[in-house]
Design a protein around this motif. Structure first.
Motif, PDB file in Angstrom:
ATOM      1  N   UNK A  51       0.671  -1.273   0.246  1.00  0.00           N
ATOM      2  CA  UNK A  51       0.191  -0.181  -0.413  1.00  0.00           C
ATOM      3  C   UNK A  51       0.729   1.291   0.095  1.00  0.00           C
ATOM      4  N   UNK A  52       2.181   1.256   0.866  1.00  0.00           N
ATOM      5  CA  UNK A  52       2.730   2.503   0.932  1.00  0.00           C
ATOM      6  C   UNK A  52       3.475   2.900  -0.085  1.00  0.00           C
ATOM      7  N   UNK A  53       3.966   1.564  -1.268  1.00  0.00           N
ATOM      8  CA  UNK A  53       4.346   1.258  -2.354  1.00  0.00           C
ATOM      9  C   UNK A  53       3.603   2.363  -3.380  1.00  0.00           C
ATOM     10  N   UNK A  54       2.831   1.385  -3.238  1.00  0.00           N
ATOM     11  CA  UNK A  54       2.176   1.835  -4.620  1.00  0.00           C
ATOM     12  C   UNK A  54       0.761   3.536  -4.147  1.00  0.00           C
ATOM     13  N   UNK A  55       0.875   3.523  -3.161  1.00  0.00           N
ATOM     14  CA  UNK A  55       0.386   4.724  -2.586  1.00  0.00           C
ATOM     15  C   UNK A  55       1.368   6.129  -3.395  1.00  0.00           C
ATOM     16  N   UNK A  56       2.468   5.404  -2.757  1.00  0.00           N
ATOM     17  CA  UNK A  56       3.240   6.678  -3.608  1.00  0.00           C
ATOM     18  C   UNK A  56       3.610   6.849  -5.440  1.00  0.00           C
ATOM     19  N   UNK A  57       3.565   5.595  -5.754  1.00  0.00           N
ATOM     20  CA  UNK A  57       4.433   5.122  -7.375  1.00  0.00           C
ATOM     21  C   UNK A  57       2.970   6.043  -7.983  1.00  0.00           C
ATOM     22  N   UNK A  58       1.615   6.814  -7.122  1.00  0.00           N
ATOM     23  CA  UNK A  58       0.586   7.026  -7.827  1.00  0.00           C
ATOM     24  C   UNK A  58      -0.378   8.423  -7.698  1.00  0.00           C
ATOM     25  N   UNK A 129      12.104   3.407 -10.756  1.00  0.00           N
ATOM     26  CA  UNK A 129      12.572   2.994 -10.155  1.00  0.00           C
ATOM     27  C   UNK A 129      11.066   2.600  -9.300  1.00  0.00           C
ATOM     28  N   UNK A 130      10.815   3.467  -8.247  1.00  0.00           N
ATOM     29  CA  UNK A 130       9.463   3.484  -7.894  1.00  0.00           C
ATOM     30  C   UNK A 130       8.513   2.173  -8.669  1.00  0.00           C
ATOM     31  N   UNK A 131       8.644   2.324  -9.634  1.00  0.00           N
ATOM     32  CA  UNK A 131       6.936   0.920 -10.356  1.00  0.00           C
ATOM     33  C   UNK A 131       7.707   0.136 -10.123  1.00  0.00           C
ATOM     34  N   UNK A 132       9.271  -0.397 -10.052  1.00  0.00           N
ATOM     35  CA  UNK A 132      10.061  -1.715  -9.896  1.00  0.00           C
ATOM     36  C   UNK A 132       9.543  -2.487  -8.849  1.00  0.00           C
ATOM     37  N   UNK A 133      10.114  -0.841  -7.281  1.00  0.00           N
ATOM     38  CA  UNK A 133       9.425  -1.287  -6.341  1.00  0.00           C
ATOM     39  C   UNK A 133       8.218  -2.252  -5.760  1.00  0.00           C
ATOM     40  N   UNK A 134       7.052  -1.180  -6.729  1.00  0.00           N
ATOM     41  CA  UNK A 134       6.001  -1.049  -6.590  1.00  0.00           C
ATOM     42  C   UNK A 134       5.438  -2.629  -6.871  1.00  0.00           C
ATOM     43  N   UNK A 135       5.865  -2.875  -8.242  1.00  0.00           N
ATOM     44  CA  UNK A 135       5.947  -4.514  -8.362  1.00  0.00           C
ATOM     45  C   UNK A 135       6.181  -5.300  -7.634  1.00  0.00           C
ATOM     46  N   UNK A 177      -5.606  -5.079 -12.910  1.00  0.00           N
ATOM     47  CA  UNK A 177      -4.553  -5.831 -13.466  1.00  0.00           C
ATOM     48  C   UNK A 177      -5.556  -5.181 -15.308  1.00  0.00           C
ATOM     49  N   UNK A 178      -6.911  -5.390 -15.971  1.00  0.00           N
ATOM     50  CA  UNK A 178      -7.757  -4.747 -16.648  1.00  0.00           C
ATOM     51  C   UNK A 178      -7.500  -3.720 -16.505  1.00  0.00           C
ATOM     52  N   UNK A 179      -6.980  -2.745 -15.798  1.00  0.00           N
ATOM     53  CA  UNK A 179      -6.653  -0.917 -15.400  1.00  0.00           C
ATOM     54  C   UNK A 179      -5.725  -0.711 -15.875  1.00  0.00           C
ATOM     55  N   UNK A 180      -4.761  -1.872 -15.360  1.00  0.00           N
ATOM     56  CA  UNK A 180      -3.152  -1.380 -15.525  1.00  0.00           C
ATOM     57  C   UNK A 180      -2.543  -1.986 -17.411  1.00  0.00           C
ATOM     58  N   UNK A 181      -3.391  -2.686 -18.162  1.00  0.00           N
ATOM     59  CA  UNK A 181      -3.449  -3.228 -19.136  1.00  0.00           C
ATOM     60  C   UNK A 181      -3.861  -1.882 -20.356  1.00  0.00           C
ATOM     61  N   UNK A 185      -0.019   0.677 -18.666  1.00  0.00           N
ATOM     62  CA  UNK A 185       1.193   0.839 -17.130  1.00  0.00           C
ATOM     63  C   UNK A 185       1.662  -1.016 -16.733  1.00  0.00           C
ATOM     64  N   UNK A 186       2.336  -1.192 -16.661  1.00  0.00           N
ATOM     65  CA  UNK A 186       3.258  -2.146 -16.526  1.00  0.00           C
ATOM     66  C   UNK A 186       3.189  -2.958 -15.212  1.00  0.00           C
ATOM     67  N   UNK A 187       3.862  -1.496 -14.512  1.00  0.00           N
ATOM     68  CA  UNK A 187       3.361  -1.320 -12.897  1.00  0.00           C
ATOM     69  C   UNK A 187       2.785  -1.912 -12.624  1.00  0.00           C
ATOM     70  N   UNK A 188       1.402  -1.705 -12.576  1.00  0.00           N
ATOM     71  CA  UNK A 188       0.042  -1.747 -12.179  1.00  0.00           C
ATOM     72  C   UNK A 188      -0.351  -3.275 -12.705  1.00  0.00           C
ATOM     73  N   UNK A 189      -0.208  -3.756 -13.780  1.00  0.00           N
ATOM     74  CA  UNK A 189      -0.789  -4.930 -15.209  1.00  0.00           C
ATOM     75  C   UNK A 189      -0.079  -6.281 -14.110  1.00  0.00           C
ATOM     76  N   UNK A 190       1.251  -5.697 -14.427  1.00  0.00           N
ATOM     77  CA  UNK A 190       2.095  -7.192 -13.928  1.00  0.00           C
ATOM     78  C   UNK A 190       1.687  -7.732 -12.243  1.00  0.00           C
TER      79      UNK A 190
END
Length: 252
Positions: A51-58, A129-135, A177-181, A185-190
Motif C-alpha cells: 500500500x505504501x509503495x503503490x500510494x507513492x507510485x500513484x 524505480x518506484x514502479x519496480x519497487x511497487x511491482x 489488472x484490466x486498469x493497468x492494461x 502501465x506494466x507496473x500496475x498490470x503485472x
C-alpha cells in the motif's frame, strides 16, 4: 479509453477497500478469543508495504493519471497498520517478535524507496524505480497467503483461509489488472495479473475443501470422544467398587 480506465479504477478502489476490510472478521475473532490462534500475521505488514509503495507510485510527481491508485492505497495503509498493531498485541511472544521485525523492515524499505526517489531520481528514472519497487512487493503481498494455502491443503480445511479474503483478492487483482492494461502501465498490470491468478487458485481450494472439517478437527474429535469414554469407564469402575464395598460392610 479514458472512461473505461476511470471505471475500472473506481471499481478497483471499491474491491480493494473490501479486500482491506475483509480481515476485520478474522480480527473480530482474534479480539474475542484474545489469541491469534493459527492465523498468519505475515500478510498484513506485507500488504502495508504494498500500500505504501503503490500510494507513492500513484502520486503525480512519480506517475501521471494514477491518482486512484494513491487514494485507495493510502486508505489501505491506515487500515493495515491497525491490523498489524492488533496482531502484535494478541500474538504469542515468538510470533510477535517475527511480525514486529517484518513491520520494522517494511517501514525501513518504504523510507529508503521514498527518499532515494525523491532526492536522487527525476522523471522517468523516478517512475521506473518506484514502479519496480511497487511491482516486486505487490507480488510478494499477493504471494504471502501461500503458507495458508499449504495449511489448507495439509489439513483439508479452510478454517484459516477466510472466503471473503480470497474472493476480494481475486476481484481486486482482476480489476487492477484490466486498469493497468487499459492504461498501458506494466507496473500496475503485472503484479495484479499475478494477484488475479493467485485469487483464482485460492477460490478453487476453498470450494474443494469448504465442506471438510479438516484432519486436525477430526483428530480433536476422536481425542475428545476417547476422553469421554475413559471417563465413563472410570465412573463405572467406581460404581462397581462402591457396590462391592457396600456389600462387604453389610456382610459384617
Amino acid at each position: 479509453m479514458n472512461i473505461a480506465h476511470t471505471i475500472f479504477g473506481v471499481f478497483g478502489n471499491a474491491t480493494a477497500l473490501f479486500l482491506f476490510l475483509a480481515p476485520s472478521i478474522t480480527f473480530k475473532r482474534i479480539i474475542k478469543n484474545k489469541s491469534t490462534e493459527q492465523f498468519s500475521g505475515i500478510p498484513y505488514p506485507m500488504t502495508l508495504l504494498n500500500c505504501l509503495l503503490s500510494a507513492w507510485y500513484g502520486l503525480p510527481f512519480v506517475s501521471k493519471d494514477n491518482t486512484l491508485v494513491s487514494t485507495i492505497n493510502g486508505t489501505g495503509a491506515v487500515i493495515e497498520t491497525i491490523y498489524v498493531l492488533i496482531f502484535l498485541f494478541y500474538a504469542p511472544k515468538k510470533e510477535k517478535a517475527k511480525i514486529f521485525a517484518i513491520f520494522t523492515a517494511v517501514l525501513a524499505v518504504f523510507a529508503t524507496v521514498a527518499l532515494v526517489s525523491l532526492f536522487a531520481l527525476h522523471g522517468n528514472g523516478r517512475k521506473l524505480f518506484c514502479g519496480i519497487a511497487a511491482t516486486v512487493f505487490s507480488i510478494i503481498m499477493y504471494a504471502s497467503p501461500l503458507s495458508i494455502m499449504r495449511l489448507v491443503i495439509k489439513t483439508k480445511s479452510v478454517e484459516y483461509m477466510p472466503f471473503f479474503l480470497s474472493l476480494f483478492v481475486f476481484l481486486c487483482g482482476t480489476s487492477w489488472f484490466i486498469y493497468g492494461l487499459i492504461g498501458r502501465d506494466p507496473f500496475v498490470a503485472i503484479p495484479n495479473g499475478f494477484g488475479c491468478a493467485l485469487g483464482t487458485v485460492q477460490l478453487i481450494l476453498y470450494f474443494i475443501y469448504c465442506g471438510n472439517k479438516g484432519e486436525k478437527s477430526a483428530d480433536a474429535e476422536k481425542d475428545e470422544k476417547k476422553t469421554v469414554e475413559m471417563k465413563d469407564e472410570e465412573k463405572k469402575q467406581n460404581v462397581v467398587k462402591g457396590e462391592a464395598r457396600a456389600a462387604s460392610l453389610r456382610s459384617f
